[in-house]
Design a protein around this motif. Structure first.
Motif: not given
Length: 444
Positions: A106-112
């Motif tokens: 998910e984008p949120y996971n990888l951004a973090r």
């Protein structure tokens, strides 16, 4: 400081080397491939030689739905972001490039994850974007079959867009940590995304401030039509396969056109060629090397790989006969260049011969010769403008890396093709890539 020398990355496809049978080499590491010490030793060598990045490839599955199953090649590997976070503590300058899939995250996971890696490494993180192509990967995430190629790339485009917004959700001046006023942040400089698209709905903001690089470097490796368009629109660095200067120049011209069409300057886009550099200083060394490779290769593994590339059951065909008719390109959703690779080989080769060729280099550029000859080839392609640098895909680790560092790197440095020392700043600055403006910035 702008990078005016070639980029050189230590590339990991498998922990023991780039061949799928590298683990069989007499000097290949064993269980130590699951220890930090093994990778830390390689990372320190690479940094001492002033290589630019450690680039870790990845799959999120075991390659086992082939006739031999787990018998010959299970491709176990440590998770790249975790590994590179550990290596950030034992290195100081070298970049850290981790592969992560847009199909199974998910984008949120990888951004973090990548923002955290960028902080821990003081601005050395890079994300190699892949959409994943193995059916075994899809099966690990509840899917009956691999999502269609175009669908995966549409998802990837929106995925990267959301990740970039999340990295920008904190402005550079947002963190105050003002003990007197009681404000940890300036609330006017932390932004919700409220993104709603075809694939993702993300509120934001990220719970990590904007990374030291602003945006960790985005790398993209797919060279299908969709892959090239995604790279032109979103990537800072593009990893490609090339076998000669002419093909490299043609590829660059095509990418320059695509970049200009989306309003980007080609000078801010780096193309890295995949190369297998092998140092053999005498005819006897070369003969011994070739003999060793023939001994280490496994015929069933060769047939397995060809089966995987073509998505065809080859068990009913004579391995010593010519290849049967290939699938039509229209609708083919196998490995990006599978049909191109196979059709590029001699049509008179047998099924087994083709498989054995794929085991050795696939469509990577094998540069084998004396240290002087290897340095000549790499210098020539860079000076001609065919590439901005290389992913060094050493067939056997650590032996081929050691030979390159000890014999080839000094020649490249003497010619001005490889840098003598690291320049200051973040990885983005070291590689001569421009800073990325914050799309939510309220700064006047």
């Amino acid at each position: 400081m702008s990078q005016n020398t070639a980029i050189f990355n230590l590339f990991f496809f498998n922990p023991q080397g780039d061949y799928r049978f590298s683990w069989r080499h007499p000097e290949a590491p064993g269980q130590e491939i699951f220890t930090l010490k093994y990778y830390a030793d390689l990372a320190r060598k690479a940094e001492a030689a002033t290589l630019d990045n450690i680039f870790i490839a990845d799959h999120v599955a075991i390659w086992d739905t082939v006739p031999s199953g787990l018998a010959h090649y299970a491709n176990p590997r440590l998770e790249p972001i975790t590994l590179l976070a550990a290596l950030s503590a034992v290195t100081e300058h070298i970049g850290l490039m981790a592969t992560a899939s847009t199909s199974y995250n998910e984008p949120y996971n990888l951004a973090r994850y990548f923002a955290s890696l960028d902080f821990l490494s003081q601005g050395r993180a890079s994300w190699n974007v892949v959409t994943s192509w193995l059916p075994e990967e899809a099966a690990n995430y509840g899917l009956e079959q691999l999502p269609e190629h175009g669908y995966r790339y549409q998802r990837a485009a929106e995925f990267i867009e959301v990740v970039r917004k999340l990295w920008d959700s904190w402005e550079d001046e947002a963190v105050l940590i003002n003990k007197q006023s009681g404000y940890f942040t300036d609330p006017q400089r932390v932004h919700q995304l409220n993104h709603e698209g075809k694939f993702f709905k993300v509120r934001g903001p990220l719970n990590v401030p904007r990374p030291p690089q602003g945006h960790p470097i985005v790398v993209q490796a797919g060279s299908s039509e969709s892959g090239k368009q995604l790279a032109a629109a979103q990537a800072d660095i593009h990893f490609v396969f090339m076998s000669n200067i002419e093909k490299g120049l043609a590829y660059r011209a095509d990418m320059d056109r695509r970049l200009r069409e989306v309003g980007r300057e080609p000078s801010q886009f780096k193309i890295l060629g995949g190369v297998l550099p092998v140092v053999v200083n005498t005819p006897e060394e070369k003969q011994q090397r070739e003999q060793l490779i023939q001994e280490l290769m496994n015929d069933q593994m060769a047939l397995d790989l060809l089966t995987t590339y073509l998505r065809m059951d080859l068990s009913e065909y004579d391995p010593h006969a010519p290849l049967p008719p290939l699938p039509a390109e229209e609708g083919f959703d196998g490995l990006r260049t599978a049909l191109e690779i196979i059709r590029g080989y001699d049509a008179n080769l047998t099924v087994l011969q083709l498989g054995r060729l794929l085991l050795q280099s696939s469509d990577s550029w094998l540069v084998i010769g004396t240290a002087e000859e290897v340095a000549d080839k790499l210098s020539e392609a860079f000076n001609a403008g065919a590439v901005d640098g290389y992913n060094l895909m050493f067939p056997f680790l650590p032996v081929d890396l050691d030979n390159f560092i000890e014999q080839v790197a000094p020649l490249l440095k003497a010619r001005g093709v490889m840098k003598q020392a690291y320049s200051p700043g973040t990885l983005r600055e070291k590689l001569g890539l421009a800073p990325v403006a914050n799309q939510f910035s309220t700064k006047n």
